[in-house]
Design an enzyme around this catalytic site. Structure first.
Site, PDB file in Angstrom:
ATOM      1  N   TYR A 183       0.840  -1.204   0.000  1.00 21.51           N
ATOM      2  CA  TYR A 183       0.000   0.000   0.000  1.00 21.51           C
ATOM      3  C   TYR A 183       0.877   1.257   0.000  1.00 21.51           C
ATOM      4  O   TYR A 183       2.094   1.170  -0.156  1.00 21.51           O
ATOM      5  CB  TYR A 183      -0.993  -0.056   1.167  1.00 21.51           C
ATOM      6  CG  TYR A 183      -1.934  -1.232   1.021  1.00 21.51           C
ATOM      7  CD1 TYR A 183      -2.845  -1.271  -0.040  1.00 21.51           C
ATOM      8  CD2 TYR A 183      -1.889  -2.325   1.871  1.00 21.51           C
ATOM      9  CE1 TYR A 183      -3.690  -2.364  -0.233  1.00 21.51           C
ATOM     10  CE2 TYR A 183      -2.728  -3.421   1.694  1.00 21.51           C
ATOM     11  CZ  TYR A 183      -3.629  -3.431   0.644  1.00 21.51           C
ATOM     12  OH  TYR A 183      -4.453  -4.513   0.449  1.00 21.51           O
ATOM     13  N   ARG A 230       3.859  -1.028  10.676  1.00 23.57           N
ATOM     14  CA  ARG A 230       3.930  -2.387  10.142  1.00 23.57           C
ATOM     15  C   ARG A 230       4.628  -2.376   8.787  1.00 23.57           C
ATOM     16  O   ARG A 230       4.292  -1.557   7.926  1.00 23.57           O
ATOM     17  CB  ARG A 230       2.508  -2.934   9.984  1.00 23.57           C
ATOM     18  CG  ARG A 230       2.476  -4.398   9.633  1.00 23.57           C
ATOM     19  CD  ARG A 230       1.073  -4.960   9.669  1.00 23.57           C
ATOM     20  NE  ARG A 230       1.105  -6.307  10.207  1.00 23.57           N
ATOM     21  CZ  ARG A 230       0.302  -7.295   9.815  1.00 23.57           C
ATOM     22  NH1 ARG A 230      -0.620  -7.086   8.901  1.00 23.57           N
ATOM     23  NH2 ARG A 230       0.400  -8.491  10.346  1.00 23.57           N
TER      24      ARG A 230
HETATM   25  C1  LIG Z   1      -9.076 -11.661   6.259  1.00 19.54           C
HETATM   26  C2  LIG Z   1      -7.731 -10.984   6.315  1.00 19.54           C
HETATM   27  C3  LIG Z   1      -7.664  -9.586   6.275  1.00 19.54           C
HETATM   28  C4  LIG Z   1      -6.443  -8.933   6.388  1.00 19.54           C
HETATM   29  N1  LIG Z   1      -6.407  -7.554   6.424  1.00 19.54           N
HETATM   30  C5  LIG Z   1      -5.255  -6.907   6.715  1.00 19.54           C
HETATM   31  C6  LIG Z   1      -5.258  -5.510   6.969  1.00 19.54           C
HETATM   32  O1  LIG Z   1      -6.292  -4.816   6.948  1.00 19.54           O
HETATM   33  N2  LIG Z   1      -4.052  -4.932   7.275  1.00 19.54           N
HETATM   34  C7  LIG Z   1      -2.890  -5.654   7.322  1.00 19.54           C
HETATM   35  O2  LIG Z   1      -1.831  -5.076   7.592  1.00 19.54           O
HETATM   36  N3  LIG Z   1      -2.877  -6.986   7.098  1.00 19.54           N
HETATM   37  C8  LIG Z   1      -4.031  -7.628   6.832  1.00 19.54           C
HETATM   38  N4  LIG Z   1      -4.038  -9.006   6.697  1.00 19.54           N
HETATM   39  C9  LIG Z   1      -2.801  -9.770   6.963  1.00 19.54           C
HETATM   40  C10 LIG Z   1      -2.775 -10.260   8.427  1.00 19.54           C
HETATM   41  O3  LIG Z   1      -2.649  -9.180   9.318  1.00 19.54           O
HETATM   42  C11 LIG Z   1      -1.620 -11.237   8.668  1.00 19.54           C
HETATM   43  O4  LIG Z   1      -0.429 -10.600   8.278  1.00 19.54           O
HETATM   44  C12 LIG Z   1      -1.771 -12.541   7.912  1.00 19.54           C
HETATM   45  O5  LIG Z   1      -3.072 -13.085   8.095  1.00 19.54           O
HETATM   46  C13 LIG Z   1      -0.731 -13.568   8.349  1.00 19.54           C
HETATM   47  O6  LIG Z   1      -0.875 -13.862   9.731  1.00 19.54           O
HETATM   48  P1  LIG Z   1      -1.592 -15.240  10.224  1.00 19.54           P
HETATM   49  O7  LIG Z   1      -0.875 -16.358   9.534  1.00 19.54           O
HETATM   50  O8  LIG Z   1      -1.411 -15.269  11.709  1.00 19.54           O
HETATM   51  O9  LIG Z   1      -3.030 -15.160   9.804  1.00 19.54           O
HETATM   52  C14 LIG Z   1      -5.246  -9.685   6.529  1.00 19.54           C
HETATM   53  C15 LIG Z   1      -5.320 -11.091   6.539  1.00 19.54           C
HETATM   54  C16 LIG Z   1      -6.535 -11.725   6.450  1.00 19.54           C
HETATM   55  C17 LIG Z   1      -6.590 -13.235   6.511  1.00 19.54           C
END
Ligand SMILES: Cc1cc2nc3c(=O)[nH]c(=O)nc-3n(C[C@H](O)[C@H](O)[C@H](O)COP(=O)(O)O)c2cc1C
Length: 372
Positions: A183, A230
């Site tokens: 982004y 982040r």
């Molecule tokens: C449904 C969904 C929405 C997400 N939206 C964002 C977001 O708004 N901002 C962001 O920085 N990362 C977003 N991510 C990435 C997550 O913050 C995270 O980095 C990613 O799910 C990996 O972590 P995990 O394996 O614990 O799920 C999103 C991930 C998922 C699955």
């Protein structure tokens, strides 16, 4: 639960004392009303249910109409949005939790449908690849964006400042600058998407300038100890790329040291995760852990076991969990007790109503399952 658990020990993160090391990762859930992009009462419930996280980081919230790139996502620029978020922070605080809001400008990952037919904006007119825009008219091709004028870049920094002030008014404990996942902030940092020739492009010092000015603006509103950022130095979203990621992101981390931030949050997913670096790709997170002197959060595919290992190896101070928090409102209690986890439903991650949003059961709502 492992013998020597670090996950369930408190941590002083900037101005906040966290009761445990589990952070709820920011996750867009696409439940805001398209009318005004205001968080709903279901959003209040969703975050309230997850208040036992050491820290909740909300889904990305747009800092301005220009920063919008997805339908049904909330903002933090209007009075109605501030009022909607106030209900969220009040509920989380009443439930004993702590909550930061993620401040988001999508930059080129957008579509003219969000901007009265005008092109999305970016550091440079470089079209993203491999992604589409999620609009009210369905998925659409993303066009080549328009490069921001230098004065406009400074105006976006001010939009971040205003959004931070709105977040404060809405009762948040702090803000996370979304500098990850391709982004706007990330587009400025990496040289594949930043081909500017003014003070915001060219050298790594210039490409980092926008990120650092945004963080500084938020710190002036909240105090640096309530601001995090982040980064996703190995991410590839929208074809984002840099000719020397270690050098570029290490410079950013070193510069951030001067501010005394609440934390640096790095996504570098573990092997096998959809967001994981390509095999053979140079890893960056460990360099940033070394370069950054403040609290460090790692994220991407962590389980209780790998999280404990990362903490024990001093790879991070805190671990952010994404999907596990979607499916388990009481993730902290479940891990602490060694209880089974609910199964996430990807079909409702980014769409739908309360189903798959606020109806995942807690342990007390289901028979207690024990580890096999
Ligand atoms: C449904 C969904 C929405 C997400 N939206 C964002 C977001 O708004 N901002 C962001 O920085 N990362 C977003 N991510 C990435 C997550 O913050 C995270 O980095 C990613 O799910 C990996 O972590 P995990 O394996 O614990 O799920 C999103 C991930 C998922 C699955």
């Amino acid at each position: 639960m492992s013998q020597a658990s670090n996950l369930f020990t408190p941590f002083q993160m900037g101005a906040l004392t966290l009761p445990n090391r589990l952070v709820m990762a920011p996750m867009t859930r696409s439940r805001a009303k398209n009318d005004g992009n205001v968080p709903t009462d279901s959003t209040v419930k969703y975050y309230e249910q997850r208040a036992s996280a050491g820290l909740i980081i909300t889904e990305g919230a747009q800092i301005s109409p220009q920063g919008v790139g997805y339908v049904f996502t909330p903002g933090i620029y209007s009075a109605a949005q501030v009022a909607g978020w106030r209900k969220v922070t009040d509920a989380v605080h009443a439930a004993g939790g702590r909550i930061f809001i993620q401040l988001w400008h999508v930059g080129r990952i957008s579509h003219p449908d969000f901007h009265n037919g005008e092109l999305p904006v970016a550091p440079s007119a470089v079209q993203p690849t491999g992604v589409q825009a999620y609009t009210i008219n369905g998925m659409q091709e993303i066009p080549t964006p328009r490069a921001l004028e230098t004065a406009e870049v400074k105006a976006v920094v001010e939009d971040f400042r205003k959004a931070a002030a709105n977040a404060k008014e809405a009762g948040f404990d702090g803000v996370e600058i979304h500098g990850a996942n391709g982004y706007l902030v990330d587009q400025f940092i990496q040289d594949g998407s930043n081909q500017r020739t003014d003070e915001y492009g060219g050298s790594v010092e210039n490409r980092a300038r926008f990120a650092l000015e945004v963080v500084q603006a938020a710190a002036e509103v909240f105090g640096a100890d309530r601001v995090g950022i982040r980064l996703s130095p190995t991410g590839a979203m929208g074809g984002i790329n840099d000719s020397d990621r270690v050098k570029t992101f290490r410079y950013v981390a070193e510069q951030l040291n001067q501010l005394g931030l609440a934390y640096l949050h790095v996504i570098e997913a573990l092997p096998g995760h959809p967001m994981a670096p390509q095999p053979g790709q140079e890893l960056v997170a460990a360099h940033l852990r070394k370069a950054f002197t403040g609290p460090f959060i790692l994220n991407g595919g962590y389980t209780q076991e790998t999280a404990e290992k990362a903490l024990a190896n001093n790879e991070a101070d805190l671990i952010a969990f994404g999907v596990p928090f979607i499916a388990n409102p009481d993730l902290v209690e479940r891990l602490e007790q060694g209880a089974a986890l609910n199964t996430p439903d990807p079909a409702t991650f980014y769409a739908g109503d309360d189903n798959g949003y606020i109806d995942y059961p807690t342990l007390t709502e289901t028979p207690v399952a024990t580890e096999q």
